[in-house]
Design a protein around this motif. Structure first.
Motif, PDB file in Angstrom:
ATOM      1  N   UNK B 316       7.251  -7.680  -1.838  1.00 39.00           N
ATOM      2  CA  UNK B 316       7.009  -6.371  -2.417  1.00 39.00           C
ATOM      3  C   UNK B 316       7.866  -6.159  -3.656  1.00 39.00           C
ATOM      4  N   UNK B 317       9.089  -6.661  -3.604  1.00 39.17           N
ATOM      5  CA  UNK B 317      10.002  -6.492  -4.737  1.00 39.17           C
ATOM      6  C   UNK B 317       9.434  -7.116  -6.013  1.00 39.17           C
ATOM      7  N   UNK B 335       2.633  -1.661   4.807  1.00 35.54           N
ATOM      8  CA  UNK B 335       3.531  -1.395   5.921  1.00 35.54           C
ATOM      9  C   UNK B 335       4.090  -2.738   6.384  1.00 35.54           C
ATOM     10  N   UNK B 336       5.386  -2.885   6.257  1.00 36.43           N
ATOM     11  CA  UNK B 336       6.007  -4.189   6.535  1.00 36.43           C
ATOM     12  C   UNK B 336       6.164  -4.394   8.038  1.00 36.43           C
ATOM     13  N   UNK B 358       1.819   9.203   3.597  1.00 36.01           N
ATOM     14  CA  UNK B 358       3.207   8.871   3.294  1.00 36.01           C
ATOM     15  C   UNK B 358       4.122   9.941   3.885  1.00 36.01           C
ATOM     16  N   UNK B 359       5.264   9.502   4.430  1.00 36.27           N
ATOM     17  CA  UNK B 359       6.157  10.506   5.009  1.00 36.27           C
ATOM     18  C   UNK B 359       7.190  10.995   3.993  1.00 36.27           C
ATOM     19  N   UNK B 360       7.113  10.521   2.744  1.00 30.84           N
ATOM     20  CA  UNK B 360       7.988  11.045   1.691  1.00 30.84           C
ATOM     21  C   UNK B 360       9.240  10.207   1.455  1.00 30.84           C
ATOM     22  N   UNK B 361       9.535   9.258   2.361  1.00 28.24           N
ATOM     23  CA  UNK B 361      10.719   8.418   2.166  1.00 28.24           C
ATOM     24  C   UNK B 361      10.325   7.064   1.589  1.00 28.24           C
ATOM     25  N   UNK B 366      11.685  -0.458  -1.552  1.00 23.35           N
ATOM     26  CA  UNK B 366      11.185   0.499  -2.545  1.00 23.35           C
ATOM     27  C   UNK B 366       9.779   0.970  -2.256  1.00 23.35           C
ATOM     28  N   UNK B 367       9.193   0.502  -1.130  1.00 22.02           N
ATOM     29  CA  UNK B 367       7.826   0.938  -0.814  1.00 22.02           C
ATOM     30  C   UNK B 367       7.832   2.339  -0.222  1.00 22.02           C
TER      31      UNK B 367
END
Lengths: 107, 591
Positions: B316-317, B335-336, B358-361, B366-367
């Motif tokens: 992802x990075x 989703x990892x 998305x839960x906002x975090x 960084x995903x």
């Protein structure tokens, strides 16, 4: 327009026959073109597609090509053929609309 | 200049162009408003029809859908082009000869009945509103991603532009803006397609690149490679279908006959001067449409290949910038599941429920974190199919101006179709409902005013649908075709080709076709969605394809009821004789 009207009345019967024959010729043309329409789309693209897939053209399985490319090209050609053939029929039976623009300016 | 600035510039310039055309081509009579004065050149009308026809669904969604369902996507390609053959051969020239303003006009006169006219108006409004809601959503998606404004702001801007040219210019304004919109949208579609075709196959023509070898030295063709890659990931092969033949047949037929029966397309053929022009114009229209429709399946296969290449087994990075950009629209998510920081893509739904929330975090890589439950599947990536065309230029790493162009193209496609639909809704109300039924005494000037008011109201309702999309909208758009096929097409066809078809037959046929199709769709989509599978379908035909059965039912009922009831009056037989002959079309336009 007046002299036209006169001849029209005199040949009313043959006029009706003429229109009937024009319509028959039209239906015949439609039948031919719709057979092609059906064959390339529902025929080659769907019903026969699995069987056609054993052949290959331009890097495609043939059935797949008909369904995603070929049929569309044929559709375009069909409409232009229809427009052309109908123009010929219109002229042959004398029911065309070439002179309609003139009528407009007269009225 | 940044991509965002370029996007503002392109979309802004295209809007200025549309509004400019609107002011230049104001409508001054009802004939201008309903049929653009009746003097549109067939080539111009062909281009306008193509823009009218190709909606947000064609531009944004179609290639994406094909990309994910592969061969089964043929139903859209065949259905949405094959319908033009029926339209050109069976309906357009005759309706042009009839020479009035609307589709219900024809049904009302041909079936000598105000009831038939009203039933046709109901079918028309039903079909057109389901369709227009989808367009406004398309505008919203494009605005929210590319211009980073709220969806509702985007919809309001879009409404304001459509309002300008459809309320002021009517059909006349719409025709000339649609020509401009066609140019914008086809350019915007082709440029990235050509770039990507060159990147993957070295062939600049996407239609040929589609069948060429991939330039990675493997010697495989695009489709062979794609089949292989997808099978490895656990998907089914791209060139193999999974739908049953009867269902593919029924869906294709429903889309085809529906296309031929769509009022906003039919009415475009009322604008050309002569019957022979209507035939030719349909040919031009399909040729312009075919440019996009033969490119779309190529784009679909390239995009899928590109996507798998870019996403699968990438950390992802290291993911490209577009991935993060599109995450914020909710069209893509990761989703990892195995906590390795690498995106694994494969078959099966990645998330439960399917759509990401998305839960906002943000997570360690960084995903954006999700509140969804992970599924059993090893697939970690959610991808919405609407992303395929819009994000395609970014996925392929194309320059900023291409991305901006796609945004302008997407908006053009959605607005042109929305305008065409709004016009048929407003003319059905002002002409068929008011002038011909409720208020026959109004003058032409008043009718024109009512037409503008109806257009304004319709724009506002469509906008509301865009801002507050009813949950069912997205699902329902495809069904507009089934409804059109089952209700309007048979009445139009019999009206031309059968002299015996009478009002009792037509009304009964339309009502049964509409009610049957609507009930079947509503049952499987809303009442009992859990039963929506092959086992419970009638003869294995899905709700998407049921319009075909509705249409056959309509024909059967219309023909048999006509047989046992009174023949249509002499004047109607003369009308049918008249529309079958091309000559004299000009004279007929004057009431």
């Amino acid at each position: 327009m007046n002299s036209d009207e006169h001849t029209k009345q005199a040949s009313d019967v043959s006029q009706i026959d003429n229109q009937k024959n024009y319509w028959k010729a039209n239906l015949k043309l439609l039948a031919k073109l719709l057979v092609v329409w059906f064959t390339v789309s529902f025929g080659c693209g769907i019903i026969l597609a699995d069987w056609l897939d054993q052949f290959s053209v331009f890097g495609f399985k043939l059935g797949f090509w008909f369904a995603q490319q070929g049929a569309i090209y044929v559709f375009v050609a069909l409409i232009f053929v229809y427009a052309r053939q109908m123009k010929l029929l219109d002229r042959q039976f004398g029911v065309g609309d070439e002179n309609d623009a003139d009528q407009e300016s007269q009225s | 200049m940044s991509t965002q600035m370029l996007t503002y510039l392109f979309v802004g310039l295209s809007f200025a162009l549309y509004v400019g055309i609107a002011i230049w081509s104001r409508a001054s009579s009802t004939k201008d408003f309903y049929v653009a004065g009746g003097g549109v050149h067939p080539l111009v009308n062909g281009m306008a029809t193509a823009a009218d026809w190709m909606s947000a669904a064609s531009f944004i969604s179609m290639a994406g859908i094909i990309s994910f369902i592969g061969r089964d996507g043929s139903v859209y390609l065949l259905g949405w082009t094959g319908g033009y053959v029926l339209l050109a051969l069976l309906l357009a020239p005759y309706l042009r000869k009839f020479g009035r303003f609307t589709v219900p006009d024809f049904i009302g006169e041909r079936y000598y009945s105000q009831t038939a006219r009203i039933v046709a108006v109901i079918c028309l409004i039903f079909v057109s509103f389901t369709y227009v809601a989808g367009q406004m959503r398309g505008v919203g998606i494009v605005f929210s991603r590319f211009l980073e404004v709220e969806v509702s702001t985007g919809v309001i801007i879009g409404m304001a532009v459509v309002f300008m040219y459809s309320v002021l210019g009517g059909m006349k304004g719409i025709t000339y803006t649609q020509v401009a919109q066609y140019c914008v949208l086809i350019f915007a579609y082709m440029v990235p397609a050509i770039f990507i075709s060159i990147m993957i196959t070295d062939n600049p023509i996407p239609q040929l690149g589609f069948g060429s070898e991939v330039n990675d030295g493997s010697g495989l063709s695009v489709l062979q490679k794609l089949d292989g890659v997808l099978l490895d990931l656990g998907f089914s092969a791209y060139t193999e279908g999974s739908k049953s033949t009867i269902d593919v047949f029924a869906i294709t037929a429903a889309l085809m006959f529906g296309t031929a029966g769509l009022p906003h397309v039919l009415v475009r053929f009322f604008t050309v001067p002569k019957v022979s022009d209507a035939r030719l114009s349909a040919g031009y229209a399909l040729a312009f449409i075919a440019i996009l429709y033969t490119t779309a399946p190529a784009v679909a296969s390239f995009a899928r290949l590109n996507l798998v290449d870019t996403v699968h087994n990438t950390a992802y990075a290291d993911a490209p910038e577009w991935f993060g950009n599109w995450e914020s629209t909710g069209l893509i998510a990761w989703q990892d599941k195995n906590n390795d920081g690498i995106m694994q893509y494969g078959a099966g739904a990645a998330l439960s429920p399917i759509k990401p929330s998305f839960d906002g975090n943000t997570g360690v890589h960084g995903e954006r974190l999700l509140s969804n439950q992970p599924t059993e599947s090893t697939n970690e990536v959610y991808i919405d199919r609407d992303i395929m065309v819009l994000a395609n230029p970014e996925i392929a790493g194309l320059p900023g101006w291409v991305i901006a162009l796609v945004a302008a193209g997407g908006v053009a496609a959605a607005l042109s179709t929305a305008a065409g639909l709004l016009l048929v809704i407003s003319s059905a109300i002002s002409h068929d409902l008011l002038k011909k039924t409720l208020l026959p005494k109004i003058t032409e000037k008043q009718e024109l005013l009512y037409a503008r008011m109806a257009a304004a109201v319709a724009v506002c309702i469509a906008g509301l649908f865009g801002i507050y999309p009813p949950a069912f909208v997205a699902q329902v758009v495809a069904f507009a075709f089934g409804l059109a096929a089952a209700s309007l097409f048979p009445a139009l066809l019999l009206g031309i080709f059968s002299k015996r078809a009478n009002k009792e037959g037509a009304i009964a046929g339309m009502l049964v076709g509409l009610v049957f199709t609507f009930t079947y769709i509503a049952y499987f989509k809303f009442v009992a969605p859990e039963l929506n599978n092959t086992e419970h379908w009638l003869w294995g035909i899905s709700p998407e394809g049921i319009g075909t059965i509705g249409m056959l039912l309509n024909f059967a009922i219309a023909i048999s009821v006509s047989r046992v009831t009174a023949k249509p009056p002499q004047s109607v037989e003369e009308l049918v004789d008249n529309i079958r002959i091309p000559s004299g079309a000009k004279a007929a336009t004057e009431h």
